[in-house]
Design a protein around this motif. Structure first.
Motif, PDB file in Angstrom:
ATOM      1  N   PRO A 229     -26.399 -41.124 -23.804  1.00 23.09           N
ATOM      2  CA  PRO A 229     -25.555 -39.930 -23.894  1.00 23.09           C
ATOM      3  C   PRO A 229     -25.395 -39.116 -22.707  1.00 23.09           C
ATOM      4  N   ARG A 230     -25.997 -39.572 -21.710  1.00 22.42           N
ATOM      5  CA  ARG A 230     -25.902 -38.792 -20.436  1.00 22.42           C
ATOM      6  C   ARG A 230     -24.759 -39.554 -19.518  1.00 22.42           C
ATOM      7  N   ASN A 231     -24.200 -40.585 -19.978  1.00 23.51           N
ATOM      8  CA  ASN A 231     -23.099 -41.225 -19.373  1.00 23.51           C
ATOM      9  C   ASN A 231     -21.796 -40.563 -19.841  1.00 23.51           C
ATOM     10  N   ALA A 232     -21.329 -39.452 -19.407  1.00 31.71           N
ATOM     11  CA  ALA A 232     -20.140 -38.859 -19.910  1.00 31.71           C
ATOM     12  C   ALA A 232     -18.973 -39.812 -20.000  1.00 31.71           C
ATOM     13  N   ASP A 233     -18.732 -40.527 -19.174  1.00 30.70           N
ATOM     14  CA  ASP A 233     -17.395 -41.307 -19.294  1.00 30.70           C
ATOM     15  C   ASP A 233     -17.502 -42.460 -20.406  1.00 30.70           C
ATOM     16  N   LEU A 234     -18.742 -42.998 -20.497  1.00 24.66           N
ATOM     17  CA  LEU A 234     -18.816 -44.016 -21.676  1.00 24.66           C
ATOM     18  C   LEU A 234     -18.788 -43.266 -22.969  1.00 24.66           C
ATOM     19  N   VAL A 235     -19.470 -41.924 -22.985  1.00 26.83           N
ATOM     20  CA  VAL A 235     -19.419 -41.401 -24.180  1.00 26.83           C
ATOM     21  C   VAL A 235     -17.964 -41.133 -24.550  1.00 26.83           C
ATOM     22  N   ALA A 236     -17.295 -40.668 -23.792  1.00 26.62           N
ATOM     23  CA  ALA A 236     -15.809 -40.357 -24.060  1.00 26.62           C
ATOM     24  C   ALA A 236     -15.309 -41.514 -24.520  1.00 26.62           C
ATOM     25  N   ALA A 237     -15.155 -42.684 -23.854  1.00 30.68           N
ATOM     26  CA  ALA A 237     -14.668 -43.952 -24.103  1.00 30.68           C
ATOM     27  C   ALA A 237     -15.063 -44.347 -25.751  1.00 30.68           C
ATOM     28  N   VAL A 238     -16.298 -44.516 -25.878  1.00 31.57           N
ATOM     29  CA  VAL A 238     -16.817 -44.860 -27.225  1.00 31.57           C
ATOM     30  C   VAL A 238     -16.278 -43.958 -28.343  1.00 31.57           C
ATOM     31  N   ARG A 239     -16.522 -42.707 -27.976  1.00 32.95           N
ATOM     32  CA  ARG A 239     -15.814 -41.702 -28.944  1.00 32.95           C
ATOM     33  C   ARG A 239     -14.648 -41.987 -29.678  1.00 32.95           C
ATOM     34  N   GLN A 240     -13.473 -42.357 -28.728  1.00 30.34           N
ATOM     35  CA  GLN A 240     -12.323 -42.824 -29.140  1.00 30.34           C
ATOM     36  C   GLN A 240     -11.476 -43.692 -28.213  1.00 30.34           C
ATOM     37  N   PRO A 241     -11.856 -44.977 -28.348  1.00 27.86           N
ATOM     38  CA  PRO A 241     -11.214 -46.092 -27.393  1.00 27.86           C
ATOM     39  C   PRO A 241      -9.784 -45.856 -27.441  1.00 27.86           C
ATOM     40  N   SER A 242      -9.489 -45.912 -26.189  1.00 22.49           N
ATOM     41  CA  SER A 242      -7.960 -45.989 -26.105  1.00 22.49           C
ATOM     42  C   SER A 242      -7.428 -47.303 -25.412  1.00 22.49           C
ATOM     43  N   VAL A 243      -6.102 -47.321 -25.011  1.00 19.97           N
ATOM     44  CA  VAL A 243      -5.496 -48.600 -24.666  1.00 19.97           C
ATOM     45  C   VAL A 243      -6.064 -48.832 -23.170  1.00 19.97           C
ATOM     46  N   LEU A 244      -6.392 -47.677 -22.476  1.00 16.59           N
ATOM     47  CA  LEU A 244      -6.947 -47.884 -21.311  1.00 16.59           C
ATOM     48  C   LEU A 244      -8.529 -47.910 -21.072  1.00 16.59           C
ATOM     49  N   SER A 245      -9.096 -47.007 -22.117  1.00 11.69           N
ATOM     50  CA  SER A 245     -10.519 -46.989 -22.018  1.00 11.69           C
ATOM     51  C   SER A 245     -11.394 -47.982 -22.783  1.00 11.69           C
ATOM     52  N   LEU A 246     -10.855 -48.760 -23.752  1.00 16.38           N
ATOM     53  CA  LEU A 246     -11.521 -49.677 -24.519  1.00 16.38           C
ATOM     54  C   LEU A 246     -11.959 -50.881 -23.497  1.00 16.38           C
ATOM     55  N   PRO A 247     -10.950 -51.502 -22.867  1.00 18.00           N
ATOM     56  CA  PRO A 247     -11.508 -52.761 -21.984  1.00 18.00           C
ATOM     57  C   PRO A 247     -12.679 -52.226 -20.991  1.00 18.00           C
ATOM     58  N   TRP A 248     -12.561 -51.069 -20.528  1.00 20.88           N
ATOM     59  CA  TRP A 248     -13.480 -50.433 -19.633  1.00 20.88           C
ATOM     60  C   TRP A 248     -14.835 -50.610 -20.282  1.00 20.88           C
ATOM     61  N   ALA A 249     -14.832 -49.735 -21.575  1.00 19.09           N
ATOM     62  CA  ALA A 249     -16.252 -49.587 -22.232  1.00 19.09           C
ATOM     63  C   ALA A 249     -16.779 -50.720 -22.532  1.00 19.09           C
ATOM     64  N   LEU A 250     -16.178 -51.701 -23.159  1.00 20.63           N
ATOM     65  CA  LEU A 250     -16.643 -52.895 -23.653  1.00 20.63           C
ATOM     66  C   LEU A 250     -17.265 -53.664 -22.336  1.00 20.63           C
ATOM     67  N   GLY A 251     -16.841 -53.686 -21.347  1.00 19.94           N
ATOM     68  CA  GLY A 251     -17.198 -54.168 -20.014  1.00 19.94           C
ATOM     69  C   GLY A 251     -18.555 -53.512 -19.613  1.00 19.94           C
TER      70      GLY A 251
END
Length: 293
Positions: A262-284
């Motif tokens: 929960p301290r990783n704001a970028d990862l929390v944002a991507a997990v909360r609502q994966p998008s066409v841009l954030s999903l590949p990054w978050a999974l990696g």
């Protein structure tokens, strides 16, 4: 031959039948039309002299008149506009609209609003928006109806859409082809899937927390969460538990245990609502340096 009923016709028919946002069927990715409708199906004219009263007739996107002046009201909606190469007139998001690891663009102009929750209609009025992109925004039905008083609402009445539906929903509204952005995401996701299969991964469990010892009780991401649904769509199982369980019980053969700090704001944002841009990054990020049991 009977002409197939399109999204817009289906929505108008639903509104004429008195169905609210919560009443539209699951899986529908529709553009919510603005305002109340009368027996003729035309938007009712405002009866107030309030300067915030909607125009009459209220605008809705059509193939010959797509919306151009769009305001994004969530980070994931801004991602989709960015992927479609649409520059929003303004953007607001609870978790910010500035650059992210998956989005290099600087923050668009913001509404004149610093209060709690999403901007009010009065704060948005000067922007002259034709539409609000808020398919990933946390809004109640009442808030959604309030925004419909000012401009077209680009949203999925069934709830938060998966990344591809989200992309197609916004692409239709702004008259942009979603195929190139979808192809780029599919390529990245395909590489991720092949990498996990080579490791023998058959399913994942997403732990929510900063870390855990073997006997620590940990919470896991629900199977209904947007990220879980996206992982399932890629062909992997999701191991979710309704109650906290000891961390050691999650380690099973073929199961990749990943963690959202929960301290990783970028990862929390991507997990909360994966998008066409954030999903590949978050999974990696989630599987970086990890192997299944």
């Amino acid at each position: 031959m009977t002409r197939p009923i399109g999204r817009r016709e289906a929505l108008r028919a639903a509104l004429r039948a008195g169905m609210g946002v919560a009443g539209l069927g699951a899986g529908s990715a529709l553009l919510a039309a603005c305002g109340a409708e009368g027996e003729t199906g035309e938007p009712a004219a405002p009866t107030t002299t309030d300067p915030l009263a909607p125009p009459s007739p209220v605008r809705t996107p059509t193939p010959d008149a797509p919306v151009r002046r769009v305001v994004a009201l969530s980070s994931a909606d801004l991602d989709v506009l960015t992927a479609l190469e649409v520059k929003p007139r303004a953007a607001w998001a609870e978790d910010g609209t500035g650059p992210r690891p998956w989005r290099d663009a600087s923050a668009p102009p913001a509404p004149d609003w610093d209060g709690p929750g999403p901007p009010t209609l009065r704060a948005l009025l000067p922007l002259g928006a034709e539409a609000f992109a808020l398919a990933a925004a946390d809004l109640s039905p009442a808030q959604l109806r309030a925004y419909e008083q000012l401009a077209t609402v680009i949203a999925d009445p069934a709830g938060r859409p998966l990344w591809r539906d989200h992309l197609e929903l916004v692409g239709e509204a702004v008259d942009r082809d979603p195929a190139p952005a979808a192809a780029t995401a599919d390529e990245a996701l395909g590489d991720w899937v092949r990498g996990q299969r080579r490791l023998g991964v058959e399913g994942l469990v997403v732990v929510l927390g900063t870390g855990a010892r073997p006997d620590t009780q940990v919470a896991t991401l629900a199977a209904s969460a947007p990220l879980s649904r996206a992982i399932t769509d890629l062909g992997f199982g999701i191991h979710a538990h309704g109650e906290p369980v000891p961390y050691r019980e999650l380690r099973r053969r073929g199961v990749q245990v990943v963690r959202v700090d929960p301290r990783n704001a970028d990862l929390v944002a991507a997990v909360r609502q994966p998008s066409v841009l954030s999903l590949p990054w978050a999974l990696g990020e989630l599987v970086r340096g990890r192997r299944p049991a």
